[in-house]
Structures are given as C-alpha cells and as structure tokens.
Design a protein around this motif. Structure first.
Motif, PDB file in Angstrom:
ATOM      1  N   LEU A  56      -2.024  68.520  -9.907  1.00 22.17           N
ATOM      2  CA  LEU A  56      -1.719  68.714  -8.491  1.00 22.17           C
ATOM      3  C   LEU A  56      -0.331  68.173  -8.139  1.00 22.17           C
ATOM      4  CD1 LEU A  56      -2.564  69.594  -5.651  1.00 22.17           C
ATOM      5  CD2 LEU A  56      -3.548  67.314  -5.356  1.00 22.17           C
ATOM      6  N   LEU A  57      -0.046  66.934  -8.510  1.00 22.29           N
ATOM      7  CA  LEU A  57       1.251  66.334  -8.175  1.00 22.29           C
ATOM      8  C   LEU A  57       2.426  67.058  -8.835  1.00 22.29           C
ATOM      9  CD1 LEU A  57       2.500  64.139  -6.456  1.00 22.29           C
ATOM     10  CD2 LEU A  57       2.258  62.582  -8.383  1.00 22.29           C
ATOM     11  N   PRO A  58       2.362  67.387 -10.143  1.00 19.12           N
ATOM     12  CA  PRO A  58       3.478  68.140 -10.702  1.00 19.12           C
ATOM     13  C   PRO A  58       3.620  69.533 -10.093  1.00 19.12           C
ATOM     14  CG  PRO A  58       1.904  67.583 -12.433  1.00 19.12           C
ATOM     15  CD  PRO A  58       1.426  66.959 -11.175  1.00 19.12           C
ATOM     16  N   SER A  59       2.520  70.130  -9.661  1.00 20.85           N
ATOM     17  CA  SER A  59       2.599  71.446  -9.023  1.00 20.85           C
ATOM     18  C   SER A  59       3.305  71.353  -7.681  1.00 20.85           C
ATOM     19  CB  SER A  59       1.199  72.036  -8.827  1.00 20.85           C
ATOM     20  OG  SER A  59       0.598  72.292 -10.064  1.00 20.85           O
ATOM     21  N   LEU A  60       2.995  70.317  -6.923  1.00 20.61           N
ATOM     22  CA  LEU A  60       3.689  70.117  -5.650  1.00 20.61           C
ATOM     23  C   LEU A  60       5.169  69.810  -5.883  1.00 20.61           C
ATOM     24  CD1 LEU A  60       1.039  68.003  -3.713  1.00 20.61           C
ATOM     25  CD2 LEU A  60       1.692  70.378  -3.278  1.00 20.61           C
ATOM     26  N   ALA A  61       5.446  69.021  -6.918  1.00 18.58           N
ATOM     27  CA  ALA A  61       6.833  68.651  -7.210  1.00 18.58           C
ATOM     28  C   ALA A  61       7.655  69.869  -7.628  1.00 18.58           C
ATOM     29  CB  ALA A  61       6.879  67.580  -8.300  1.00 18.58           C
ATOM     30  N   VAL A  62       7.127  70.697  -8.521  1.00 18.08           N
ATOM     31  CA  VAL A  62       7.890  71.874  -8.954  1.00 18.08           C
ATOM     32  C   VAL A  62       8.007  72.878  -7.809  1.00 18.08           C
ATOM     33  CG1 VAL A  62       6.031  73.280  -9.964  1.00 18.08           C
ATOM     34  CG2 VAL A  62       8.320  73.404 -10.907  1.00 18.08           C
ATOM     35  N   GLY A  63       7.016  72.935  -6.941  1.00 16.16           N
ATOM     36  CA  GLY A  63       7.114  73.797  -5.763  1.00 16.16           C
ATOM     37  C   GLY A  63       8.209  73.343  -4.825  1.00 16.16           C
ATOM     38  N   ARG A  65      10.858  71.541  -5.707  1.00 13.29           N
ATOM     39  CA  ARG A  65      12.141  71.795  -6.374  1.00 13.29           C
ATOM     40  C   ARG A  65      12.495  73.271  -6.338  1.00 13.29           C
ATOM     41  NH1 ARG A  65       9.819  68.502 -10.313  1.00 13.29           N
ATOM     42  NH2 ARG A  65       9.855  70.207 -11.828  1.00 13.29           N
ATOM     43  N   ARG A  66      11.486  74.152  -6.414  1.00 14.32           N
ATOM     44  CA  ARG A  66      11.746  75.598  -6.334  1.00 14.32           C
ATOM     45  C   ARG A  66      12.247  75.972  -4.945  1.00 14.32           C
ATOM     46  NH1 ARG A  66      14.210  79.174  -7.626  1.00 14.32           N
ATOM     47  NH2 ARG A  66      13.665  81.197  -6.846  1.00 14.32           N
ATOM     48  N   LEU A  67      11.649  75.392  -3.908  1.00 14.58           N
ATOM     49  CA  LEU A  67      12.126  75.649  -2.551  1.00 14.58           C
ATOM     50  C   LEU A  67      13.537  75.097  -2.361  1.00 14.58           C
ATOM     51  CD1 LEU A  67       8.885  75.061  -0.473  1.00 14.58           C
ATOM     52  CD2 LEU A  67      10.085  77.226  -0.817  1.00 14.58           C
ATOM     53  N   HIS A  68      13.828  73.968  -2.985  1.00 11.84           N
ATOM     54  CA  HIS A  68      15.193  73.428  -2.924  1.00 11.84           C
ATOM     55  C   HIS A  68      16.191  74.419  -3.502  1.00 11.84           C
ATOM     56  CE1 HIS A  68      13.780  68.941  -2.877  1.00 11.84           C
ATOM     57  NE2 HIS A  68      13.493  69.584  -1.755  1.00 11.84           N
ATOM     58  N   ASP A  69      15.790  75.128  -4.556  1.00 10.16           N
ATOM     59  CA  ASP A  69      16.687  76.105  -5.177  1.00 10.16           C
ATOM     60  C   ASP A  69      17.006  77.254  -4.223  1.00 10.16           C
ATOM     61  OD1 ASP A  69      18.203  76.898  -7.484  1.00 10.16           O
ATOM     62  OD2 ASP A  69      16.708  78.455  -7.854  1.00 10.16           O
ATOM     63  N   THR A  70      16.111  77.511  -3.274  1.00 12.43           N
ATOM     64  CA  THR A  70      16.350  78.561  -2.279  1.00 12.43           C
ATOM     65  C   THR A  70      16.907  77.979  -0.985  1.00 12.43           C
ATOM     66  OG1 THR A  70      14.089  78.463  -1.425  1.00 12.43           O
ATOM     67  CG2 THR A  70      14.531  80.021  -3.227  1.00 12.43           C
ATOM     68  N   TRP A  93       9.492  83.339  -0.920  1.00 19.06           N
ATOM     69  CA  TRP A  93      10.506  82.311  -1.170  1.00 19.06           C
ATOM     70  C   TRP A  93      10.501  81.866  -2.629  1.00 19.06           C
ATOM     71  CZ3 TRP A  93       9.234  78.984   3.719  1.00 19.06           C
ATOM     72  CH2 TRP A  93       9.824  79.571   4.832  1.00 19.06           C
ATOM     73  N   PHE A  94       9.315  81.691  -3.212  1.00 15.39           N
ATOM     74  CA  PHE A  94       9.232  81.275  -4.609  1.00 15.39           C
ATOM     75  C   PHE A  94       9.821  82.323  -5.541  1.00 15.39           C
ATOM     76  CE2 PHE A  94       5.361  78.459  -3.581  1.00 15.39           C
ATOM     77  CZ  PHE A  94       6.156  77.335  -3.421  1.00 15.39           C
TER      78      PHE A  94
END
Length: 105
Positions: A56-63, A65-70, A93-94
């Motif tokens: 759960l935590l790594p999924s939220l973190a990569v999500g 970071r992915r939004l940061h990329d956009t 967005w992803f």
C-alpha cells in the motif's frame, strides 16, 4: 524502465514521496501488484491481504511520484474517492506524458 528495474525502484523508494516516476515505472508496478495479488489470492485470503498491506505505502508513493512527473501534487490521489469521474481523471493523468521542466525536479 524494465519490469525488474521498476519493481526494485519502487521497493527501494518504499516511502519516498519526493521526486518523479516515469510512466513505465508506475505501470510496471501496477502490473506487478495486480498479478501478485491475483496469484496470492489463490493461495489464501490472508496472504493476499498481507501482501496488499505491504504494498500500500509503495503504491501511494509511486502514484505521488507519477503525479509529480505530470506537474501535479501527490495529494491529487485523494480524488480516487470520487467514483467514476475521479478514477477516469486519475487514470488519464497517470497515462499522460511527463512535463519538462516542472516544479518537482
């Protein structure tokens, strides 16, 4: 980014909500968690639940970071709680291209 590299990166940045994640990193992670979740659910509900909690935590973190990329804040993940419209917007967005330069570099 390749499958193994993406999984390794997401686990090494377990709770890192800073920085950016390219599309391939995010989508390989989604595929990994989906396939592992399905496989573990066949083994048992308890094992599948533990896996879901551990990722759960790594999924939220990569999500985030992915939004940061956009060029969006990671807090936009909360829009997931809006049925259908929120889901569609987040998926869009992803899947969208990263923005260069942006405020999260």
């Amino acid at each position: 980014m390749k499958f193994e590299e993406s999984i390794r990166t997401c686990f090494s940045k377990y709770a890192d909500f800073k920085g950016r994640a390219v599309r391939s990193e995010y989508w390989w992670w989604v595929l990994f968690t989906f396939l592992a979740g399905v496989a573990l659910s066949l083994a048992g509900e308890t094992i599948s639940g533990v896996f879901s909690l551990l990722t759960l935590l790594p999924s939220l973190a990569v999500g985030a970071r992915r939004l940061h990329d956009t060029n969006r804040s990671g807090w936009w993940q909360l829009i997931w709680f809006l049925p259908i419209i929120g889901w569609i917007l987040l998926l869009y967005w992803f899947a969208s291209e990263g923005v260069e330069p942006n405020r999260f570099d």
